[in-house]
Enzyme design. Sequence first.
Site, PDB file in Angstrom:
ATOM      1  N   SER A 112       7.095  25.352  24.137  1.00 14.61           N
ATOM      2  CA  SER A 112       6.101  25.576  23.182  1.00 14.61           C
ATOM      3  C   SER A 112       4.927  26.976  23.709  1.00 14.61           C
ATOM      4  O   SER A 112       5.715  28.292  24.633  1.00 14.61           O
ATOM      5  CB  SER A 112       5.423  24.363  22.674  1.00 14.61           C
ATOM      6  N   HIS A 113       4.133  26.902  23.891  1.00 13.71           N
ATOM      7  CA  HIS A 113       2.949  27.725  24.217  1.00 13.71           C
ATOM      8  C   HIS A 113       2.839  27.079  25.814  1.00 13.71           C
ATOM      9  O   HIS A 113       1.600  28.286  26.235  1.00 13.71           O
ATOM     10  CB  HIS A 113       1.530  27.004  23.354  1.00 13.71           C
ATOM     11  N   ASP A 276       3.296  31.311  19.064  1.00 12.19           N
ATOM     12  CA  ASP A 276       3.812  31.473  20.543  1.00 12.19           C
ATOM     13  C   ASP A 276       4.832  31.914  21.360  1.00 12.19           C
ATOM     14  O   ASP A 276       5.858  32.352  20.289  1.00 12.19           O
ATOM     15  CB  ASP A 276       2.717  29.962  20.830  1.00 12.19           C
ATOM     16  N   ASP A 278       8.003  29.635  21.514  1.00  8.76           N
ATOM     17  CA  ASP A 278       8.747  29.493  20.033  1.00  8.76           C
ATOM     18  C   ASP A 278       8.618  29.541  18.961  1.00  8.76           C
ATOM     19  O   ASP A 278       9.490  28.721  18.309  1.00  8.76           O
ATOM     20  CB  ASP A 278       8.944  27.558  20.377  1.00  8.76           C
ATOM     21  N   ASP A 280       6.551  28.257  16.418  1.00  2.00           N
ATOM     22  CA  ASP A 280       6.077  27.541  15.822  1.00  2.00           C
ATOM     23  C   ASP A 280       4.784  27.149  15.532  1.00  2.00           C
ATOM     24  O   ASP A 280       3.979  26.970  14.467  1.00  2.00           O
ATOM     25  CB  ASP A 280       6.504  26.094  16.202  1.00  2.00           C
ATOM     26  N   ARG A 281       3.735  27.406  16.285  1.00  5.34           N
ATOM     27  CA  ARG A 281       1.868  27.588  15.761  1.00  5.34           C
ATOM     28  C   ARG A 281       2.095  29.416  15.429  1.00  5.34           C
ATOM     29  O   ARG A 281       2.425  30.465  15.366  1.00  5.34           O
ATOM     30  CB  ARG A 281       1.252  27.645  17.844  1.00  5.34           C
ATOM     31  N   LYS A 375       7.238  23.243  11.965  1.00  9.33           N
ATOM     32  CA  LYS A 375       5.810  23.650  11.803  1.00  9.33           C
ATOM     33  C   LYS A 375       6.351  25.106  12.340  1.00  9.33           C
ATOM     34  O   LYS A 375       7.745  25.867  13.099  1.00  9.33           O
ATOM     35  CB  LYS A 375       4.832  22.924  12.938  1.00  9.33           C
TER      36      LYS A 375
HETATM   37  C1  G16 Z   1       3.486  19.848  20.099  1.00  8.31           C
HETATM   38  C2  G16 Z   1       4.015  19.300  18.562  1.00  8.31           C
HETATM   39  C3  G16 Z   1       2.294  19.161  17.955  1.00  8.31           C
HETATM   40  C4  G16 Z   1       1.213  19.224  18.703  1.00  8.31           C
HETATM   41  C5  G16 Z   1       0.795  20.044  19.838  1.00  8.31           C
HETATM   42  C6  G16 Z   1      -0.793  19.523  20.785  1.00  8.31           C
HETATM   43  O1  G16 Z   1       3.240  21.025  19.364  1.00  8.31           O
HETATM   44  O2  G16 Z   1       4.626  19.194  17.788  1.00  8.31           O
HETATM   45  O3  G16 Z   1       2.772  18.415  16.925  1.00  8.31           O
HETATM   46  O4  G16 Z   1       0.276  18.713  17.771  1.00  8.31           O
HETATM   47  O5  G16 Z   1       2.675  19.811  20.221  1.00  8.31           O
HETATM   48  O6  G16 Z   1       0.092  18.400  21.134  1.00  8.31           O
HETATM   49  P1  G16 Z   1      -0.674  17.509  22.662  1.00  8.31           P
HETATM   50  O7  G16 Z   1      -2.409  17.506  21.711  1.00  8.31           O
HETATM   51  O8  G16 Z   1       0.125  16.070  23.043  1.00  8.31           O
HETATM   52  O9  G16 Z   1      -0.737  18.476  23.748  1.00  8.31           O
HETATM   53  P2  G16 Z   1       4.157  22.370  20.245  1.00  8.31           P
HETATM   54  O10 G16 Z   1       3.777  23.856  19.924  1.00  8.31           O
HETATM   55  O11 G16 Z   1       3.171  21.992  21.847  1.00  8.31           O
HETATM   56  O12 G16 Z   1       5.891  22.291  20.166  1.00  8.31           O
END
Ligand code: G16
Length: 542
Positions: A112-113, A276, A278, A280-281, A375
């Site tokens: 992800s990010h 971000d 991937d 999704d953000r 997302k």
């Molecule tokens: C993932 C999850 C999200 C979550 C985020 C932050 O996002 O898919 O639902 O809100 O992590 O999670 P945490 O607070 O546990 O770090 P992504 O964009 O990283 O896949």
Amino acid sequence: MIKTIPTKPFPDQKPGTSGLRKKVPVFQQKNYAENFIQSIFDSLEGHRGKTLVIGGDGRFHNREVIQTAIKMAAANGFGRVLVGQGGLLSTPAASNVIRKHKAFGGIVLSASHNPGGPDGDFGIKYNISNGGPAPEKITEAIFANSKKIERYLIADAPDVALDRIGTSEVEGMRVQIFDPVADYQALMEQLFDFDVIRDMFAGTFRMRFDAMHAITGPYAKAILEKTLGAAEGTVVNGIPLPDFGGHHPDPNLVYAKDLYDRMMAKDAPDFGAASDGDGDRNLIIGRNIYVTPSDSLALLAANAHLAPGYAKGIAGIARSMPTSMAADRVAEQMKIKCYETPTGWKFFGNLLDAGLATICGEESAGTGSNHVREKDGLWAVLLWLNIVGRRKESVENIVFQHWREYGRNFYTRHDYEAVDAERANGLMKNLKDQLGKPNLPALGNKALKGSDDFAYHDPVDNSDTKGQGIRFLFKDGSRIIYRLSGTGTEGATLRVYIERYEPDPAKQGGDPQTALSDLIQIARNLAEIEPRTGRSAPSVIT
Ligand code: G16
């Protein structure tokens, strides 16, 4: 030929908030990725002969693991794999492909990010046939398998040519390399009024989209510039790079500061956005105004009917517990339900499948709808553009008017990253010990309504999830929430979420850090953040 390779378990393959995320060198250990992928396959039933979608965000190590996943899918009996060209597929596009082509599931390679590169992060997650992240029942089974694994199966075959669109075979399994953008773009064209947006770009409307050298570059260029007529150069940092150009592909005010500064400048474009690693953000910034993800969720829900895909209205809203309660006010006015789930998109899947919620969102810069089960960064950007185009107002006006109508939820999140895990656990334990106590000196004269460790009962499958964040809820509606992140790869990340509701339009302006300063101080004292972590200030404020 299918080979059975003996292996031994790794003790650390427990999926977090979203799949297994570790540093690249961890994934490069012999058999590490193979063990996890086999543990996924061993948790499935009825997949033989079926279709698996495979793609990733293009980060360092992506291509190697894509090849491994293809060969292991063949050895484990899948009938067909659909692979994004170049091994690329944004997370929401993967979700769409799984749904559209009725795949059994998908393997999405992404952290992800989180930063990429040889010393950066890597990740693997499994999505089920609804296109969404595997629910806890499955991630727990995967973890259980990873602890007892003794062998994995892999086809002894040459690498697949990932860059050439077309079909080939590995051990009798069909491998289809497809254009990762086409299906996704077709879906966006169904949901949004492209003519309205096109008209805007044909006039004076200017936009800057920062793809952060991550996966959305090709999607944004195809949709915004080539299809909607945004000027060439609207999409910046549009070429996906394995190390994201050395940057942190997290669209927030720290890592997308350049975009923020440009949007606050005198000659700022009308609309700024970023996505971000991937895809999704999302980050939304109007000229002169940053829209918090929580406000964005509320605004998108309130205005979604302006887009053709949602013209008939929305069935319900869902937000993660730490996300501000701005969306609840919209739901109340619309007379629909607002569901409060634990952090993690996987918790929205059941609500979307059951038709209970149409729009979902999280404070962590994620918004999406029932069009996929992840997302979706570009979806949020396009819905915003559709709304701005229909209302013919600036983002700033739209936000101010929303606050006047519903009140403003001042909101901030303070992150303390890479804290020593033992200390972070100690801090959380200490907070848990305060739960239920009415008189806490750190609260000063702030009246407490209650405190708890958030638990969620899923209304669809009746599952229960406990221990999802320590909440201090105040009588005036303010909240302070503490959680440890489930996506970090170094030590522990403490997240502190702080919120206060302001109904008075005369007091709705200003910086949230100032408006929330008393609660911020209470949050620091109550958790004894500095003495327990050694940190005098957060590493990231969003
Ligand atoms: C993932 C999850 C999200 C979550 C985020 C932050 O996002 O898919 O639902 O809100 O992590 O999670 P945490 O607070 O546990 O770090 P992504 O964009 O990283 O896949």
